[in-house]
Design an enzyme around this catalytic site. Structure first.
Site, PDB file in Angstrom:
ATOM      1  N   LYS A  93      -5.999  15.951  -8.464  1.00  0.00           N
ATOM      2  CA  LYS A  93      -5.293  16.245  -9.662  1.00  0.00           C
ATOM      3  C   LYS A  93      -4.728  17.570 -10.013  1.00  0.00           C
ATOM      4  CE  LYS A  93      -5.411  11.959 -10.855  1.00  0.00           C
ATOM      5  NZ  LYS A  93      -4.088  11.323 -10.864  1.00  0.00           N
ATOM      6  N   TYR A 129     -11.623  13.846  -6.583  1.00  0.00           N
ATOM      7  CA  TYR A 129     -10.626  13.434  -7.749  1.00  0.00           C
ATOM      8  C   TYR A 129     -10.011  15.091  -8.158  1.00  0.00           C
ATOM      9  CZ  TYR A 129      -9.022  11.390 -12.050  1.00  0.00           C
ATOM     10  OH  TYR A 129      -8.126  10.870 -13.007  1.00  0.00           O
ATOM     11  N   ASN A 156       1.796   6.792 -10.868  1.00  0.00           N
ATOM     12  CA  ASN A 156       0.594   6.501 -11.987  1.00  0.00           C
ATOM     13  C   ASN A 156      -0.710   6.062 -10.790  1.00  0.00           C
ATOM     14  OD1 ASN A 156      -0.913   5.256 -14.053  1.00  0.00           O
ATOM     15  ND2 ASN A 156      -0.757   3.522 -12.954  1.00  0.00           N
ATOM     16  N   ASP A 198       0.905  -1.210   0.011  1.00  0.00           N
ATOM     17  CA  ASP A 198      -0.074  -0.049   0.048  1.00  0.00           C
ATOM     18  C   ASP A 198       0.810   1.189  -0.043  1.00  0.00           C
ATOM     19  OD1 ASP A 198      -1.772   2.213   0.505  1.00  0.00           O
ATOM     20  OD2 ASP A 198      -2.802   0.864   2.164  1.00  0.00           O
TER      21      ASP A 198
END
Length: 249
Positions: free
Chosen positions: A158, A154, A86, A59
């Site tokens: 980002k 999200y 990623n 993790d």
């Protein structure tokens, strides 16, 4: 190229898996990590040289695991030349008043905190090794620039990756460290496949969106990874020509 080593997070499927395979075919050693060992072993079996592929399951939101990951990578291959941040997760598209703190924290931990800790350890290694230097590629998103409806966690994560990319690029200059953010739109992976079936638009419609073969993304990453360290690509976007991004909203 055989002496170059890449570490890819979230490599048990999707963009991470295809990138690991593409880098392996280009002659790189690859270290692949994710939570699912079964998926990592499948990725390894698809690499050009399984002997030049190290799997480390765990993790990456856990700092001690990340320290172990980097230590094992350097122990195996001697140095590190590329980190591909990623690993990521999305969240349910619901109005903010229906969002839970548990989901919010999980998205931030995976998408941002893990990328920060991995970046920290990569920079540490890049400075220590001889010759010094290396490259980091951060998986951003079209949402690093323009949000989809109901995507607070999200989109926030980002946008923050954009800041991480710029800070790393700035502070890495004196140390031969380059950093790139690749903003990917609608690559045909398990995580994004729902967009091809129907994506919520700002006007309330649910419309199928165009998708691209994930191999194009992997090929782009291999190209950037192969550039000399005195050349950088700060921001890179790859998406379907007809995706509703420009003018979104």
């Amino acid at each position: 190229m055989m002496n170059k080593t890449a570490l890819i997070t979230g490599a048990s499927s999707g963009i991470g898996r295809h990138t690991a395979i593409a880098l392996s075919k280009a002659g790189w050693n690859v270290v692949i990590t994710a939570r699912r060992l079964e998926g990592l072993n499948e990725t390894k079996s698809l690499c050009a040289s399984p002997d030049a592929c190290l799997t480390v399951a765990g993790d990456i939101t856990e700092e001690n695991f990340v320290l172990e990951l980097f230590a094992r990578s350097v122990e195996k291959f001697g140095r590190l030349d590329l980190l591909f941040n990623n690993a990521g997760m999305s969240s349910p598209q619901v109005p903010i008043e229906e969002s839970s703190m548990d989901i919010f924290r999980k998205v931030i931990d995976v998408n941002l905190v893990a990328a920060f800790v991995c970046t920290r350890e990569a920079v540490r290694q890049f400075k220590l090794q001889s010759p010094p230097g290396g490259r980091i590629i951060n998986n951003g998103s079209l949402s690093a620039h323009v949000p989809r409806p109901f995507s607070y966690a999200y989109t926030m994560s980002k946008h923050a990756i954009h800041g991480l990319t710029k800070c790393t690029s700035l502070d890495g200059r004196p140390h031969n460290i380059a950093c790139t953010q690749i903003d990917i739109g609608n690559a045909a992976t398990e995580m994004a496949s729902r967009l091809g079936r129907g994506a919520l638009q700002p006007d309330g419609r649910v419309s199928p969106e165009p998708m691209i073969d994930v191999q194009h993304v992997a090929n782009m990453i291999v190209h950037v990874a192969g550039l000399p360290l005195d050349v950088t690509v700060l921001d890179l976007n790859i998406m379907p020509t007809t995706v509703p991004f420009v003018g979104r909203g």
